[in-house]
Structures are given as structure tokens and as C-alpha cells.
Enzyme design. Structure first.
Site, PDB file in Angstrom:
ATOM      1  N   HIS A 184      -1.841  -5.441  -3.915  1.00  0.00           N
ATOM      2  CA  HIS A 184      -1.539  -6.457  -2.892  1.00  0.00           C
ATOM      3  C   HIS A 184      -0.124  -7.016  -3.041  1.00  0.00           C
ATOM      4  O   HIS A 184       0.200  -8.026  -2.420  1.00  0.00           O
ATOM      5  CB  HIS A 184      -2.566  -7.586  -2.959  1.00  0.00           C
ATOM      6  CG  HIS A 184      -3.954  -7.110  -2.655  1.00  0.00           C
ATOM      7  ND1 HIS A 184      -4.438  -7.026  -1.374  1.00  0.00           N
ATOM      8  CD2 HIS A 184      -4.930  -6.641  -3.466  1.00  0.00           C
ATOM      9  CE1 HIS A 184      -5.680  -6.549  -1.407  1.00  0.00           C
ATOM     10  NE2 HIS A 184      -5.999  -6.302  -2.665  1.00  0.00           N
TER      11      HIS A 184
ATOM     12  N   SER B   8      -6.729  -9.915  -5.856  1.00  0.00           N
ATOM     13  CA  SER B   8      -7.130  -9.497  -4.511  1.00  0.00           C
ATOM     14  C   SER B   8      -7.968 -10.529  -3.784  1.00  0.00           C
ATOM     15  O   SER B   8      -7.942 -10.593  -2.558  1.00  0.00           O
ATOM     16  CB  SER B   8      -7.888  -8.172  -4.582  1.00  0.00           C
ATOM     17  OG  SER B   8      -9.037  -8.303  -5.393  1.00  0.00           O
TER      18      SER B   8
ATOM     19  N   LYS C 217      -2.588  -0.759   1.819  1.00  0.00           N
ATOM     20  CA  LYS C 217      -2.564  -2.151   2.288  1.00  0.00           C
ATOM     21  C   LYS C 217      -1.249  -2.374   3.049  1.00  0.00           C
ATOM     22  O   LYS C 217      -1.141  -1.945   4.183  1.00  0.00           O
ATOM     23  CB  LYS C 217      -2.821  -3.078   1.122  1.00  0.00           C
ATOM     24  CG  LYS C 217      -4.159  -2.669   0.459  1.00  0.00           C
ATOM     25  CD  LYS C 217      -4.679  -3.591  -0.542  1.00  0.00           C
ATOM     26  CE  LYS C 217      -5.815  -2.984  -1.357  1.00  0.00           C
ATOM     27  NZ  LYS C 217      -7.010  -2.656  -0.592  1.00  0.00           N
TER      28      LYS C 217
END
Ligand SMILES: Cc1ncc(COP(=O)(O)O)c(C=O)c1O
Length: 382
Positions: free
Chosen positions: A209, A181, A239
């Protein structure tokens, strides 16, 4: 209450002295620009890689779900909070990740805090990459397992630790971010999968991610030539997916066990129906246009080429600067030029590695990326 207030004030003063005190800043986000402290800035600090948090189709799906199901789920999933949209989302996530089943949690953090203690107990072993996300550590600590750390992405070190310790524990879990991250690099999931199999350890990859932006949108398990052998694929819907929530994709008995043993799923209210509807709409968009999922990484690569940095492996590009104060000063310099690049400081990153962490999205304009790259080369990294 004097001792309590004094305790908090002393802690804050110590953070202030080290340049580490943090504060919540009101941020009014649009698709690309944010307003903070009265300024409009082009943000390179949002994880909204596909700009889905503001996508009209996704917003419409969320509104329709509110109209149909209401704003809240009313109870935990095991009681009455398991509204009909959950089954659809879980089927889609499992299909995307190539697993038999999936299970949605309240958030990514709650997923790891629930999954690991549901599988691992005090006699067991957890092996974590030294840069693994805080929620993998939280899950390992809640499991009260023996926790060992291997050097970042060092499969040889992980193997040494498994050779030395695996035999003493009934079960073992290896945990890593799929895309790290704060560094943006990928875990060697292929090698870790083979290593874990050899030692009968269960590999858990946190793809927070990766989903939507690497591996053709399927995530880091699919970023190599062949899909990696990852029996526990967890991630977040907060995200690239643009909304909120976490998930585990795994075999059917593992997923069924979560509904029986994962305390963060059992003892927490189900997600609002609008959040689930938004995630379904986002997955639809990714399936319909896989090329779109490739854009954030292409933008990050255009940036690293022009800024003279190592090639980006994901939409996250770190610019490691050292001290917290240096990172704060660099962030202010970019803010003066109209860019938001929030400084990331310890304990989020190791001591001495404070940085700017740039996150590229599908919609970032090319000219702005070029200007930012020039600024970073001339005024930040120099
Ligand atoms: C690697 C990683 N895992 C998990 C999380 C937590 O996910 P969530 O925000 O859904 O709680 C984050 C960030 O928030 C993350 O960066």
C-alpha cells in the site's frame, strides 16, 4: 459426501451466528463508481489509489502487449514464460526502489509465500509485527521457522525479542507491512532497519500500500527524512499500480536466489504479458508526474481534517467501530447515501475492531469527500 457437506454447512452456520459470514458480491467497477446489487455507489473500498486500473494509456499498453505477445505467458518463467517485458519491468522497479535488482512474482501474496521460505528454514527465526498482512504469516509458516510476534510498531518489544532469541537461530528475518493495510499507519522502517542490522536480522517490508502513493511514489522505505535500510522491499502491482503481480527489490544475489529457490516463482506460470506492460506504463506515469502520486494522501488528509479524525498517514483511513454487526450497519448506512465502504471484520482485523476501511484515490471529488466526512462525523463515529 454427506460428512463434507455437513462440515461446510456447520462452519458457515457458525460464521453466520457471529455476523462473520462473507459472500462474493458481483461488482462492476468504473474509475470511481461501482455497481453492486443494482445500485451505483461511489467507492471508497478500492485499492486503485491512482485510478490506474482504468487509465486509457495503461489500457492501451496492455492491449498492445496482447497483440504482440498473446494473452498468456505459456509456461513458468524458468521454462518459456519469461517474455521480454519482464526484464524491462524489473529494471524499472529496481530503479524506483534504489536496489541492484528486482524479481516479479505472480502476486503480492505469492511473493511473500515464496520469498520467506527461500531465505529462512526450520531452524531460523521470523519476527512479525502483530498486524502484519496474512501473506507474511503464510510465508513464515511455509518456512517452518520459529515465529514470534512483536506489538504493533513497538520497536522496543522487537528488540527485546531479538535480544532473547536471536542467538539460538542461524538466521533471522523481521517482517512488517510498510503501510498497514487495515490501519493505514506506517511502520517505523528507519528504526526497524537499524535494529535489524544490529542483530544481523534481515528486514522485509511489505510495501503493497506504499508504492505509488507515499515517499514521492517510491513507497514507505522513502517516506522518512532518509531512505530506510530495508534489504528486502516487496510489494504488489495490484493496488496503486492498477493491475496485478508482486515483486521483490533486493541485491542481485538475493534476487538470483529467488529464481532458484522461491517455489511460488518456480512452480507457477508467468504473468500474462498485458499485465506486465500495464505495470510498466503505470510506473512511467508515476515517474512523469510525481505530484499526481501525492493526491490520494492529500485527499485522505482533507477527509480526516473534516471528519475530526487523527491525520491520515496514507490513503487508508480506518474507522474502528467494534463489533462486526456495528460495522455492517454503518456500511449499510453509508450505502443508503450512495457510498461504498465495505465493512472489514475478523479475522481480517483483530476481534472487537471491526471497521470501515476507507481508501482515497487521486480522482475522488472534493465535494463527495466533504459529504462523506460529514456523514461519518454525524452518523457513523457519533
Ligand atoms: C499488505 C499486503 N500485502 C500483500 C497483499 C497481497 O497482494 P496481492 O493482492 O498482489 O496478492 C495485500 C493485499 O492484497 C496487502 O494488503
Amino acid at each position: 459426501m454427506d460428512s463434507l457437506d455437513d462440515f461446510a454447512a456447520a462452519k458457515l452456520a457458525a460464521l453466520e451466528r457471529g455476523g462473520l459470514r462473507r459472500a462474493l458480491v458481483v461488482t462492476d467497477r468504473g474509475p470511481l463508481y461501482v455497481e453492486r446489487n443494482g445500485r451505483r455507489l461511489l467507492s471508497f473500498s478500492c485499492n486503485d489509489y491512482l485510478n490506474f486500473s482504468q487509465h486509457p494509456e495503461i489500457k492501451a499498453a496492455a492491449v498492445a502487449a496482447i497483440e504482440r505477445h498473446g494473452v498468456g505467458s505459456g509456461a513458468s518463467r524458468l521454462v518459456t514464460g519469461n517474455h521480454p517485458l519482464y526484464a524491462e519491468l524489473e529494471a524499472r522497479l529496481a530503479r524506483l526502489k534504489g536496489t541492484a535488482a528486482s524479481c516479479v512474482f505472480g502476486s503480492g501474496f505469492l511473493a511473500n509465500a515464496g520469498i520467506i521460505p527461500a531465505l529462512i528454514g526450520p531452524d531460523d527465526l521470523v519476527l512479525l509485527d502483530e498486524l502484519a498482512h496474512a501473506c507474511l504469516w503464510a510465508g513464515a509458516r511455509l518456512a517452518r521457522a520459529t515465529v514470534l510476534t512483536y506489538r504493533h510498531n513497538d520497536v522496543g518489544h522487537a528488540e527485546d525479542l531479538l535480544r532473547a532469541h536471536r542467538g539460538r537461530h542461524p538466521h533471522a528475518l523481521v517482517g512488517t507491512d510498510g503501510v498497514f493495510s487495515m490501519d493505514g499507519d506506517l511502520a517505523p522502517l528507519g528504526e526497524l532497519g537499524r535494529l535489524a542490522r544490529r542483530h544481523d536480522a534481515w528486514l522485509l517490508s511489505d510495501d503493497a500500500h506504499g508504492i505509488g502513493v507515499v515517499g514521492g511514489g517510491r513507497g514507505s522505505t522513502f517516506a522518512g527524512k532518509e531512505p530506510a535500510d530495508v534489504p528486502l522491499q516487496m510489494g504488489t502491482l495490484s493496488k496503486a499500480i492498477g493491475g496485478y503481480g508482486g515483486y521483490l527489490c533486493a541485491a542481485r544475489p538475493v534476487v538470483d536466489l529467488m529464481a532458484n529457490r522461491a517455489r511460488t516463482l518456480i512452480y507457477s506460470t508467468g504473468l500474462p504479458p498485458a499485465t506486465i506492460a500495464a505495470a510498466i506504463a503505470a510506473l512511467d506515469l508515476i515517474a512523469r508526474d510525481p505530484d499526481y502520486a501525492a493526491r490520494p494522501l492529500a485527499k485522505a488528509r482533507a477527509f480526516t481534517r473534516r471528519a475530526g479524525l487523527p491525520e491520515a498517514q496514507s490513503p487508508i483511513v480506518p474507522i474502528v467501530l467494534g463489533s462486526a454487526r456495528t460495522a455492517l450497519a454503518a456500511s449499510r448506512r453509508l450505502e443508503d447515501e450512495g457510498f461504498l465502504a465495505v465493512a472489514i471484520r475478523p479475522p481480517t482485523v483483530p476481534e472487537g475492531t471491526a471497521r470501515l476501511r476507507l481508501a482515497f484515490t487521486a480522482a475522488h471529488p472534493d465535494e463527495a469527500i466533504e459529504r462523506l466526512a460529514d456523514l461519518v462525523r454525524e452518523r457513523v463515529s457519533a
